[in-house]
Design a protein around this motif. Structure first.
Motif, PDB file in Angstrom:
ATOM      1  N   GLU A 333      -4.089  -2.269 -27.127  1.00 33.33           N
ATOM      2  CA  GLU A 333      -4.991  -1.289 -27.739  1.00 33.33           C
ATOM      3  C   GLU A 333      -4.370   0.108 -27.743  1.00 33.33           C
ATOM      4  O   GLU A 333      -4.439   0.835 -28.739  1.00 33.33           O
ATOM      5  N   GLN A 334      -3.744   0.473 -26.632  1.00 30.06           N
ATOM      6  CA  GLN A 334      -3.098   1.778 -26.567  1.00 30.06           C
ATOM      7  C   GLN A 334      -1.876   1.828 -27.470  1.00 30.06           C
ATOM      8  O   GLN A 334      -1.618   2.833 -28.134  1.00 30.06           O
ATOM      9  N   SER A 335      -1.124   0.745 -27.543  1.00 28.85           N
ATOM     10  CA  SER A 335       0.073   0.716 -28.388  1.00 28.85           C
ATOM     11  C   SER A 335      -0.295   0.938 -29.846  1.00 28.85           C
ATOM     12  O   SER A 335       0.397   1.669 -30.573  1.00 28.85           O
ATOM     13  N   GLN A 336      -1.380   0.325 -30.291  1.00 31.05           N
ATOM     14  CA  GLN A 336      -1.822   0.539 -31.671  1.00 31.05           C
ATOM     15  C   GLN A 336      -2.329   1.960 -31.861  1.00 31.05           C
ATOM     16  O   GLN A 336      -2.105   2.573 -32.918  1.00 31.05           O
ATOM     17  N   LEU A 337      -2.981   2.503 -30.849  1.00 26.05           N
ATOM     18  CA  LEU A 337      -3.462   3.884 -30.944  1.00 26.05           C
ATOM     19  C   LEU A 337      -2.299   4.856 -31.063  1.00 26.05           C
ATOM     20  O   LEU A 337      -2.354   5.814 -31.852  1.00 26.05           O
ATOM     21  N   TYR A 338      -1.210   4.623 -30.317  1.00 27.04           N
ATOM     22  CA  TYR A 338      -0.049   5.507 -30.411  1.00 27.04           C
ATOM     23  C   TYR A 338       0.563   5.446 -31.817  1.00 27.04           C
ATOM     24  O   TYR A 338       1.049   6.455 -32.333  1.00 27.04           O
ATOM     25  N   LEU A 339       0.531   4.269 -32.417  1.00 25.98           N
ATOM     26  CA  LEU A 339       1.000   4.135 -33.793  1.00 25.98           C
ATOM     27  C   LEU A 339       0.138   4.963 -34.726  1.00 25.98           C
ATOM     28  O   LEU A 339       0.646   5.721 -35.566  1.00 25.98           O
ATOM     29  N   GLU A 340      -1.163   4.847 -34.590  1.00 23.18           N
ATOM     30  CA  GLU A 340      -2.087   5.523 -35.495  1.00 23.18           C
ATOM     31  C   GLU A 340      -2.083   7.035 -35.306  1.00 23.18           C
ATOM     32  O   GLU A 340      -2.230   7.798 -36.270  1.00 23.18           O
ATOM     33  N   LEU A 341      -1.887   7.486 -34.085  1.00 26.01           N
ATOM     34  CA  LEU A 341      -1.921   8.924 -33.810  1.00 26.01           C
ATOM     35  C   LEU A 341      -0.584   9.617 -34.053  1.00 26.01           C
ATOM     36  O   LEU A 341      -0.552  10.780 -34.444  1.00 26.01           O
ATOM     37  N   GLY A 342       0.516   8.905 -33.785  1.00 25.81           N
ATOM     38  CA  GLY A 342       1.806   9.586 -33.856  1.00 25.81           C
ATOM     39  C   GLY A 342       2.948   8.746 -34.378  1.00 25.81           C
ATOM     40  O   GLY A 342       4.105   9.083 -34.143  1.00 25.81           O
ATOM     41  N   SER A 343       2.652   7.663 -35.086  1.00 29.62           N
ATOM     42  CA  SER A 343       3.652   6.728 -35.636  1.00 29.62           C
ATOM     43  C   SER A 343       4.681   6.314 -34.593  1.00 29.62           C
ATOM     44  O   SER A 343       5.865   6.180 -34.881  1.00 29.62           O
ATOM     45  N   LYS A 344       4.218   6.110 -33.352  1.00 28.88           N
ATOM     46  CA  LYS A 344       5.085   5.590 -32.298  1.00 28.88           C
ATOM     47  C   LYS A 344       5.333   4.108 -32.538  1.00 28.88           C
ATOM     48  O   LYS A 344       4.439   3.375 -32.955  1.00 28.88           O
ATOM     49  N   ALA A 345       6.544   3.650 -32.273  1.00 27.50           N
ATOM     50  CA  ALA A 345       6.891   2.256 -32.512  1.00 27.50           C
ATOM     51  C   ALA A 345       6.170   1.350 -31.522  1.00 27.50           C
ATOM     52  O   ALA A 345       6.364   1.477 -30.312  1.00 27.50           O
ATOM     53  N   PRO A 346       5.337   0.420 -32.007  1.00 23.71           N
ATOM     54  CA  PRO A 346       4.590  -0.462 -31.097  1.00 23.71           C
ATOM     55  C   PRO A 346       5.516  -1.400 -30.335  1.00 23.71           C
ATOM     56  O   PRO A 346       6.664  -1.642 -30.722  1.00 23.71           O
ATOM     57  N   ASP A 353       2.790  -7.228 -37.637  1.00 21.20           N
ATOM     58  CA  ASP A 353       2.451  -8.248 -38.624  1.00 21.20           C
ATOM     59  C   ASP A 353       1.045  -8.085 -39.194  1.00 21.20           C
ATOM     60  O   ASP A 353       0.605  -8.901 -40.008  1.00 21.20           O
ATOM     61  N   ASP A 354       0.326  -7.060 -38.781  1.00 20.63           N
ATOM     62  CA  ASP A 354      -1.038  -6.805 -39.248  1.00 20.63           C
ATOM     63  C   ASP A 354      -0.991  -6.205 -40.650  1.00 20.63           C
ATOM     64  O   ASP A 354      -0.464  -5.104 -40.856  1.00 20.63           O
ATOM     65  N   ALA A 355      -1.559  -6.927 -41.630  1.00 25.20           N
ATOM     66  CA  ALA A 355      -1.488  -6.486 -43.033  1.00 25.20           C
ATOM     67  C   ALA A 355      -2.161  -5.140 -43.240  1.00 25.20           C
ATOM     68  O   ALA A 355      -1.687  -4.311 -44.030  1.00 25.20           O
ATOM     69  N   SER A 356      -3.284  -4.903 -42.576  1.00 26.91           N
ATOM     70  CA  SER A 356      -3.991  -3.634 -42.759  1.00 26.91           C
ATOM     71  C   SER A 356      -3.172  -2.468 -42.225  1.00 26.91           C
ATOM     72  O   SER A 356      -3.165  -1.382 -42.805  1.00 26.91           O
TER      73      SER A 356
END
Length: 421
Positions: A333-346, A353-356
C-alpha cells in the motif's frame, strides 16, 4: 576463491568487523526511533511519518536528513556505527551498501519470513540480501530512464526515441537545426564526482557490452568494450554533445536543467517524472516529454540497479519498533502511494502490471524492464573504496586528465588490489 569470497573473509575473519561491538542484535525494545536518509526531495515523506506517529504515539519516528550526496550519507552512517551511537535507528541504505554494512555489522539481520518477499521484483529483493540472509527491506527501487522532449523531436520529424548512441547524436543534430531546438543541449546524466558518476560510468560500460567486474567479482574493466562505453561519455564532453556544465550535475542539477527546457535528452531516475509533469509553473516541459529505455552502442542500453532499502542499526535501542516501522513503510500500500505521490519506483511486481496505474503512469512497463534487466554495481564488501576508484578514473577521463585507456588500466589495477587484499 572468488574475489567476493575473499573480501567477505577479510571483513568477517575471526568474528570481527568494523562496526562489531557488544550491542545486541535481538529485535527487542519499544519506543521512539529515528529514520535516517538523504535530504528529502519528495515533498511528502513527513506526511507518511505523521501517519505512523498518529497511530503510534508512544513509538514516534523522527526524520534525520543527511546531505544530498550518497557518498556523504554513507560516510555519516558508517561514522555513527563506528562510534556505536544509538542516534540512528532505521537506515535508508543504497542497495550497493548492503554487503558492506552487513559484513561490518552496522545493520542486523532481519526475519525474511515476516515480509512478502515473493511479491517483490527479484533483483530488488536480492539486492537487500547478504550471504543469502536479509539485512534490509527495499523501500523503493530505481532504474535509469531516458527522458526526452517529444515536442522537439516531432518538430524535427523524428517519431521514435533513439535506441543507440549514434541515433541519439543524429536526433540532437536534427533538433538543433530547428528554430525551437536552437540552443537546447543534447544530453546529460550525472557526472559530478560522486556515486552518480559510478552509475553513469557503469551504464556506459554495460551499454557497450563491457563489465566492471565479472560474475565472480573479478575486475575486467580494461577491455575494448569498456573503452567504447567510456569513450561515449568522453567524446560527448569533447564535442559539446554533453554540455560542459554537466560535469557538475548530480540528480537535482540535471533535473532542473531538463525542467527548464535546457536539455533534449536526460538520463535520470523515475522520481523526475511527476516533478517534470507538474502544472504549477515549476516545470516548463509538463506534457512535452516521455521516457524510453537508455540507448546503448548497438541497441537498447543497460541500467544500473538503483534503489534504497531500510535496515536497522546494530546500536538502535528500540529494534522491535524499528522492525514494525519497516513493515509499515515497505508495504504494498505504501509502495503504491509513493508511486502516486512522487513517481517512486515500486518494489512490488503487481503494481507494475496494474492496467489502471499504467494508464496514469505510462512509463511503468519501461521502468519494469529497466529494473529486471539492470546490472548491479560491483557487489563487494569494500564497495566504498571501489566506487571511489571508479569515480577517480571516470572523472579523470571526462575532464581530459587521462585518456580512456589510461583511466581503465588505472581502474583495473586499483580494483584488483581491492579484491585481493
Amino acid at each position: 576463491m572468488t574475489a567476493i569470497a575473499a573480501l567477505v573473509l577479510t571483513a568477517c575473519g575471526g568474528g570481527g568487523g568494523g562496526g562489531g561491538g557488544a550491542a545486541s542484535t535481538a529485535l527487542e525494545g519499544v519506543g521512539p526511533i529515528t529514520l535516517v536518509q538523504g535530504k528529502d526531495t519528495s515533498g511528502f515523506l513527513q506526511e507518511i511519518l505523521d501517519d505512523w506517529n498518529a497511530q503510534n504515539p508512544d513509538q514516534t519516528v523522527t526524520l534525520i536528513e543527511l546531505p544530498e550526496s550518497a557518498d556523504a550519507q554513507r560516510q555519516q552512517m558508517i561514522q555513527n556505527a563506528q562510534a556505536q551511537s544509538d542516534a540512528y535507528d532505521v537506515l535508508s541504505v543504497d542497495n550497493v551498501w548492503t554487503a558492506e554494512f552487513a559484513a561490518n555489522r552496522y545493520i542486523v539481520e532481519l526475519p525474511e519470513d515476516q515480509f512478502p518477499v515473493a511479491d517483490m521484483l527479484p533483483p530488488v529483493i536480492d539486492s537487500a540480501r547478504y550471504l543469502d540472509r536479509l539485512y534490509a527491506v527495499p523501500s523503493e527501487s530505481d532504474g535509469g530512464l531516458l527522458y526526452y522532449r517529444t515536442d522537439l523531436l516531432e518538430g524535427a520529424g523524428i517519431t521514435e526515441p533513439p535506441t543507440t548512441w549514434a541515433e541519439l547524436g543524429e536526433a540532437c543534430a536534427a533538433v538543433a537545426a530547428t528554430p525551437a531546438g536552437a540552443g537546447v543541449a543534447c544530453y546529460a546524466g550525472q557526472f559530478e564526482k560522486y556515486e552518480g558518476l559510478t552509475v553513469n560510468f557503469a551504464e556506459a560500460v554495460n551499454g557497450a557490452g563491457g563489465v566492471i567486474t565479472d560474475d565472480e567479482g573479478n575486475p575486467n574493466v580494461n577491455t575494448p568494450e569498456a573503452q567504447a562505453g567510456l569513450d561515449f561519455l568522453v567524446n560527448g564532453f569533447s564535442t559539446g554533445q554533453i554540455p560542459a556544465e554537466a560535469i557538475t550535475y548530480k540528480e537535482e542539477e540535471g533535473r532542473r536543467a531538463f525542467m527548464e527546457g535546457r536539455l533534449l535528452f536526460h538520463r535520470q531516475w523515475p522520481y523526475q517524472y511527476s516533478l517534470a509533469n507538474a502544472t504549477d509553473g515549476s516545470s516548463q516541459v509538463a506534457g512535452l516529454f516521455a521516457v524510453a529505455p537508455l540507448p546503448g552502442l548497438d541497441g537498447p542500453g543497460v541500467s544500473s540497479l538503483g534503489g534504497h532499502a531500510l535496515g536497522i542499526s546494530t546500536y538502535a535501542k528500540n529494534k522491535a519498533t524499528a522492525l514494525e516501522f519497516i513493515k509499515f513503510y515497505t508495504s504494498k500500500e505504501q509502495s503504491q502511494l509513493y508511486l502516486e505521490l512522487g513517481s517512486k519506483a515500486p518494489i512490488y511486481t503487481s503494481i507494475y502490471d496494474d492496467a489502471s496505474l499504467q494508464a496514469e503512469f505510462p512509463y511503468l512497463p519501461v521502468l519494469k524492464d529497466s529494473i529486471l534487466s539492470a546490472v548491479p554495481r560491483p557487489k563487494v564488501v569494500r564497495y566504498g573504496d571501489a566506487t571511489l576508484a571508479i569515480q577517480d578514473a571516470a572523472y579523470g577521463a571526462l575532464t581530459g586528465t587521462v585518456t580512456s585507456e589510461e583511466a581503465l588500466n588505472q581502474l583495473q589495477t586499483e580494483l584488483e588490489a581491492l579484491t585481493t587484499n
